[in-house]
Scaffold this motif. Structure first.
Motif, PDB file in Angstrom:
ATOM      1  N   VAL A 100       0.822  -1.207   0.000  1.00 57.51           N
ATOM      2  CA  VAL A 100       0.000   0.000   0.000  1.00 57.51           C
ATOM      3  C   VAL A 100       0.862   1.266   0.000  1.00 57.51           C
ATOM      4  CG1 VAL A 100      -2.067  -1.043   0.970  1.00 57.51           C
ATOM      5  CG2 VAL A 100      -0.285  -0.240   2.525  1.00 57.51           C
ATOM      6  N   ALA A 101       2.095   1.115  -0.448  1.00 56.02           N
ATOM      7  CA  ALA A 101       3.013   2.268  -0.423  1.00 56.02           C
ATOM      8  C   ALA A 101       2.475   3.436  -1.251  1.00 56.02           C
ATOM      9  CB  ALA A 101       4.396   1.855  -0.922  1.00 56.02           C
ATOM     10  N   ASP A 102       1.786   3.129  -2.351  1.00 60.09           N
ATOM     11  CA  ASP A 102       1.290   4.212  -3.204  1.00 60.09           C
ATOM     12  C   ASP A 102       0.212   5.053  -2.531  1.00 60.09           C
ATOM     13  OD1 ASP A 102       2.984   3.563  -5.170  1.00 60.09           O
ATOM     14  OD2 ASP A 102       1.500   2.667  -6.526  1.00 60.09           O
ATOM     15  N   SER A 103      -0.382   4.512  -1.485  1.00 57.16           N
ATOM     16  CA  SER A 103      -1.452   5.265  -0.820  1.00 57.16           C
ATOM     17  C   SER A 103      -0.963   6.060   0.381  1.00 57.16           C
ATOM     18  CB  SER A 103      -2.572   4.316  -0.392  1.00 57.16           C
ATOM     19  OG  SER A 103      -3.171   3.778  -1.553  1.00 57.16           O
ATOM     20  N   ILE A 104       0.325   5.961   0.657  1.00 56.85           N
ATOM     21  CA  ILE A 104       0.876   6.785   1.735  1.00 56.85           C
ATOM     22  C   ILE A 104       0.777   8.252   1.308  1.00 56.85           C
ATOM     23  CG2 ILE A 104       2.966   7.389   3.026  1.00 56.85           C
ATOM     24  CD1 ILE A 104       3.870   4.466   2.651  1.00 56.85           C
ATOM     25  N   GLY A 105       0.227   9.073   2.216  1.00 58.34           N
ATOM     26  CA  GLY A 105       0.114  10.498   1.898  1.00 58.34           C
ATOM     27  C   GLY A 105      -1.197  10.886   1.240  1.00 58.34           C
ATOM     28  N   SER A 178       3.294  -4.199   3.226  1.00 59.24           N
ATOM     29  CA  SER A 178       4.568  -3.563   2.869  1.00 59.24           C
ATOM     30  C   SER A 178       4.376  -2.092   2.548  1.00 59.24           C
ATOM     31  CB  SER A 178       5.219  -4.289   1.687  1.00 59.24           C
ATOM     32  OG  SER A 178       4.534  -4.014   0.493  1.00 59.24           O
ATOM     33  N   MET A 179       5.294  -1.315   3.072  1.00 58.46           N
ATOM     34  CA  MET A 179       5.305   0.133   2.817  1.00 58.46           C
ATOM     35  C   MET A 179       6.715   0.567   2.469  1.00 58.46           C
ATOM     36  SD  MET A 179       2.788   1.681   5.686  1.00 58.46           S
ATOM     37  CE  MET A 179       1.098   1.112   5.810  1.00 58.46           C
ATOM     38  N   ASP A 180       7.496  -0.378   1.942  1.00 57.80           N
ATOM     39  CA  ASP A 180       8.922  -0.082   1.755  1.00 57.80           C
ATOM     40  C   ASP A 180       9.216   0.670   0.466  1.00 57.80           C
ATOM     41  OD1 ASP A 180       8.161  -2.643   0.544  1.00 57.80           O
ATOM     42  OD2 ASP A 180      10.253  -2.741  -0.102  1.00 57.80           O
ATOM     43  N   ALA A 184      10.481   8.166   1.817  1.00 59.22           N
ATOM     44  CA  ALA A 184      10.843   8.512   3.191  1.00 59.22           C
ATOM     45  C   ALA A 184      10.716   7.314   4.124  1.00 59.22           C
ATOM     46  CB  ALA A 184       9.938   9.638   3.675  1.00 59.22           C
ATOM     47  N   PRO A 185      11.750   7.052   4.940  1.00 57.69           N
ATOM     48  CA  PRO A 185      11.646   5.957   5.904  1.00 57.69           C
ATOM     49  C   PRO A 185      10.582   6.251   6.966  1.00 57.69           C
ATOM     50  CG  PRO A 185      13.740   7.138   6.174  1.00 57.69           C
ATOM     51  CD  PRO A 185      13.051   7.732   4.987  1.00 57.69           C
ATOM     52  N   GLN A 186      10.032   5.200   7.546  1.00 61.82           N
ATOM     53  CA  GLN A 186       9.046   5.384   8.605  1.00 61.82           C
ATOM     54  C   GLN A 186       9.735   5.343   9.972  1.00 61.82           C
ATOM     55  OE1 GLN A 186       7.347   2.276   6.637  1.00 61.82           O
ATOM     56  NE2 GLN A 186       6.774   3.742   5.054  1.00 61.82           N
ATOM     57  N   THR A 187       9.387   6.296  10.791  1.00 62.59           N
ATOM     58  CA  THR A 187       9.957   6.339  12.138  1.00 62.59           C
ATOM     59  C   THR A 187       9.230   5.325  13.017  1.00 62.59           C
ATOM     60  OG1 THR A 187       8.333   7.960  12.861  1.00 62.59           O
ATOM     61  CG2 THR A 187      10.384   8.818  11.916  1.00 62.59           C
ATOM     62  N   PRO A 188       9.825   4.954  14.167  1.00 58.50           N
ATOM     63  CA  PRO A 188       9.114   4.077  15.101  1.00 58.50           C
ATOM     64  C   PRO A 188       7.740   4.641  15.500  1.00 58.50           C
ATOM     65  CG  PRO A 188      11.432   4.198  15.679  1.00 58.50           C
ATOM     66  CD  PRO A 188      11.223   5.188  14.575  1.00 58.50           C
ATOM     67  N   GLN A 189       7.643   5.968  15.665  1.00 59.13           N
ATOM     68  CA  GLN A 189       6.331   6.579  15.984  1.00 59.13           C
ATOM     69  C   GLN A 189       5.316   6.274  14.888  1.00 59.13           C
ATOM     70  OE1 GLN A 189       9.191   8.155  16.494  1.00 59.13           O
ATOM     71  NE2 GLN A 189       9.032   9.775  18.025  1.00 59.13           N
ATOM     72  N   GLU A 190       5.754   6.442  13.654  1.00 63.10           N
ATOM     73  CA  GLU A 190       4.842   6.184  12.536  1.00 63.10           C
ATOM     74  C   GLU A 190       4.433   4.719  12.497  1.00 63.10           C
ATOM     75  OE1 GLU A 190       5.814   9.388   9.069  1.00 63.10           O
ATOM     76  OE2 GLU A 190       7.434   8.030   9.565  1.00 63.10           O
ATOM     77  N   LEU A 191       5.400   3.840  12.745  1.00 62.88           N
ATOM     78  CA  LEU A 191       5.099   2.406  12.739  1.00 62.88           C
ATOM     79  C   LEU A 191       4.024   2.071  13.781  1.00 62.88           C
ATOM     80  CD1 LEU A 191       5.937  -0.258  11.384  1.00 62.88           C
ATOM     81  CD2 LEU A 191       7.654  -0.548  13.180  1.00 62.88           C
ATOM     82  N   PHE A 212      13.095   1.212   6.011  1.00 62.58           N
ATOM     83  CA  PHE A 212      14.071   1.545   7.044  1.00 62.58           C
ATOM     84  C   PHE A 212      14.925   2.715   6.575  1.00 62.58           C
ATOM     85  CE2 PHE A 212      13.317  -3.059   7.533  1.00 62.58           C
ATOM     86  CZ  PHE A 212      12.931  -3.102   8.861  1.00 62.58           C
ATOM     87  N   THR A 213      15.602   3.299   7.525  1.00 60.31           N
ATOM     88  CA  THR A 213      16.522   4.381   7.190  1.00 60.31           C
ATOM     89  C   THR A 213      17.695   3.851   6.347  1.00 60.31           C
ATOM     90  OG1 THR A 213      17.829   6.139   8.179  1.00 60.31           O
ATOM     91  CG2 THR A 213      17.824   4.066   9.353  1.00 60.31           C
ATOM     92  N   GLY A 214      18.201   4.646   5.456  1.00 67.23           N
ATOM     93  CA  GLY A 214      19.347   4.241   4.625  1.00 67.23           C
ATOM     94  C   GLY A 214      18.909   3.669   3.289  1.00 67.23           C
ATOM     95  N   ARG A 215      19.898   3.365   2.448  1.00 65.48           N
ATOM     96  CA  ARG A 215      19.571   2.852   1.116  1.00 65.48           C
ATOM     97  C   ARG A 215      19.699   1.346   1.046  1.00 65.48           C
ATOM     98  NH1 ARG A 215      18.451   6.227  -3.154  1.00 65.48           N
ATOM     99  NH2 ARG A 215      19.042   4.822  -4.832  1.00 65.48           N
ATOM    100  N   PHE A 216      18.671   0.707   0.481  1.00 62.28           N
ATOM    101  CA  PHE A 216      18.647  -0.740   0.280  1.00 62.28           C
ATOM    102  C   PHE A 216      18.713  -1.006  -1.217  1.00 62.28           C
ATOM    103  CE2 PHE A 216      17.640  -2.792   4.376  1.00 62.28           C
ATOM    104  CZ  PHE A 216      17.590  -1.662   5.170  1.00 62.28           C
TER     105      PHE A 216
END
Ligand SMILES: [Zn+2]
Length: 418
Positions: A100-105, A178-180, A184-191, A212-216
């Motif tokens: 559902v990453a496309d629906s974030i925001g 999945s929201m990867d 923008a990475p998701q913070t623990p608060q957002e999770l 997660f933070t950083g590049r995969f």
């Protein structure tokens, strides 16, 4: 609910020839004393690039399982599916990665937002989450901002989940959200907020893949701040343990690490965190196995070298089209791509050393590796002539596939180093 085991490992088998070699890695780590459950994953995008059908993944996996006598569970993951793509996967999958990453925001419905904020006063203010040293603080405005960003995605996850449950029955499926695939990475608060919202939607997810933070990047090591990653990964584990208790999510809820292959510098961090907390893990890999096919072919002799050479030549030719869809998950330095006249001098050894992921090897080339990672389409185009080579050089390819999964991935992730 079909229960996913504590440790599970996703493998991709783009041309449906490596399931047996992959399974040998799971058998070996089991002999070492750790049960890791295989999950064969393939996304709609991979199927469409290759022209394969979801049933072929099940068929290849089933055959490998029967031949080996593997008697633990195994699963087939409909990877990164959405409402419009899930149907063709229903028959042959028992694991569904709801993307559902496309629906974030996207703006949520007003009522939905108001109800969420009203029902979740526990998320305001200072939260003490067991295991997280500093309390998490979310202001009223902060909660609204996070909820606005993720509620539409949670709602959509609910719709897709119910569609799958309706078709297959909740007791027959494993759900991942999945929201990867977002910037923008998701913070623990957002999770935390995301999981509360997914619980409201009745999604019995057993794994979640945050960004997660950083590049995969595909097929190469993690790039980013290791300390920051370690902090967030450990906090995410605490958030998951907390939410499964408080919001009634499955108690085996665990993190799923996507583009998880080849991230050698974070494996010790993950291994330490799992050991310390007793948490489970799902790690998803795919293209790393296709690269081992190329390495095995390169090692097989002149015919294989020729095939790798031709695929590389075509990949240089079509570099923009091939890399475009993967822009956010590759970093290719074009000036580091050797010319065709250079590689025409290369033999088995040099091709294998260039491609094999041994980062400190002087001949290793991360740009060539990433380019070929996203070029599997070109092998698909060769049709049977590629598949015939896979058959003919089955043993040397299998050796590379096995060693890559077992030695470079499973051992550092699941076996204690000391
Ligand atoms: Zn993913």
């Amino acid at each position: 609910m079909l229960q996913l085991a504590k440790y599970s490992f996703g493998v991709g088998d783009r041309f449906a020839h490596q399931a047996s070699a992959q399974l040998r890695a799971f058998e070996q780590i089991r002999r070492d004393g750790v049960e890791v459950i295989p999950v064969w994953n393939k996304s709609n995008r991979e199927h469409s690039f290759i022209g394969s059908e979801p049933a072929s993944v099940l068929k290849a996996a089933k055959q490998a399982v029967e031949q080996s006598g593997w008697d633990l569970p195994w699963h087939i993951d409909a990877d990164h599916i959405r409402l419009e793509t899930v149907d063709r996967f229903l028959d042959s999958s028992d694991f569904f990665t709801i993307d559902v990453a496309d629906s974030i925001g996207k703006a949520p419905e007003r009522d939905h937002l108001a109800t969420f904020l009203k029902n979740h006063s526990e998320l305001f203010g200072t939260l003490h989450i067991p295991g997280i040293e500093d309390p998490i603080r979310i202001s009223g405005d902060g909660l609204e901002i996070i909820a606005e960003k993720y509620l539409a995605a949670a709602k959509e996850a609910g719709e897709i989940y119910r569609h799958i449950v309706h078709a297959k029955g909740a007791e027959n499926i494993i759900a991942e959200v999945s929201m990867d695939e977002t910037d923008a990475p998701q913070t623990p608060q957002e999770l935390l907020v995301i999981l509360a919202a997914l619980s409201d939607e009745g999604v019995s997810l057993q794994t979640i893949a945050p960004k997660f933070t950083g590049r995969f990047n595909k097929g190469v090591d993690y790039e980013g701040n290791l300390e920051q990653f370690e902090k967030e990964f450990n906090e995410d584990l605490c958030i998951l343990a907390h939410t499964s208790k408080v919001y009634g999510l499955p108690d085996n809820l665990k993190l799923s690490v996507h583009s998880g292959s080849d991230k050698f510098s974070i494996y010790p961090i993950i291994q330490r965190a799992l050991h310390k907390t007793g948490a489970g893990l799902h790690i998803k890999t795919a293209g790393t196995t296709w690269l081992e096919e190329l390495i095995g072919l390169a090692e097989s002799g002149s015919e294989g070298v020729q095939c790798v050479h031709e695929i590389y030549a075509a990949s240089l030719d079509q570099i923009d089209a091939l890399t475009g869809p993967y822009a956010s998950v590759i970093d290719i330095h074009r000036d580091q791509l050797p010319s065709l006249s250079t590689v025409s001098q290369w033999g088995s050894k040099q091709w294998a050393n260039t491609l094999r992921h041994i980062p400190n090897h002087p001949e290793f080339n991360a740009s060539v590796r990433q380019l070929l990672h996203v070029s599997f389409k070109l092998a698909a185009k060769r049709g049977n002539s590629y598949l015939d080579l896979l058959e003919k050089h089955r043993d040397i390819i299998a050796k590379n596939v096995y060693e890559n999964i077992y030695e470079r991935h499973m051992r550092p992730l699941f076996l204690r180093s000391n």
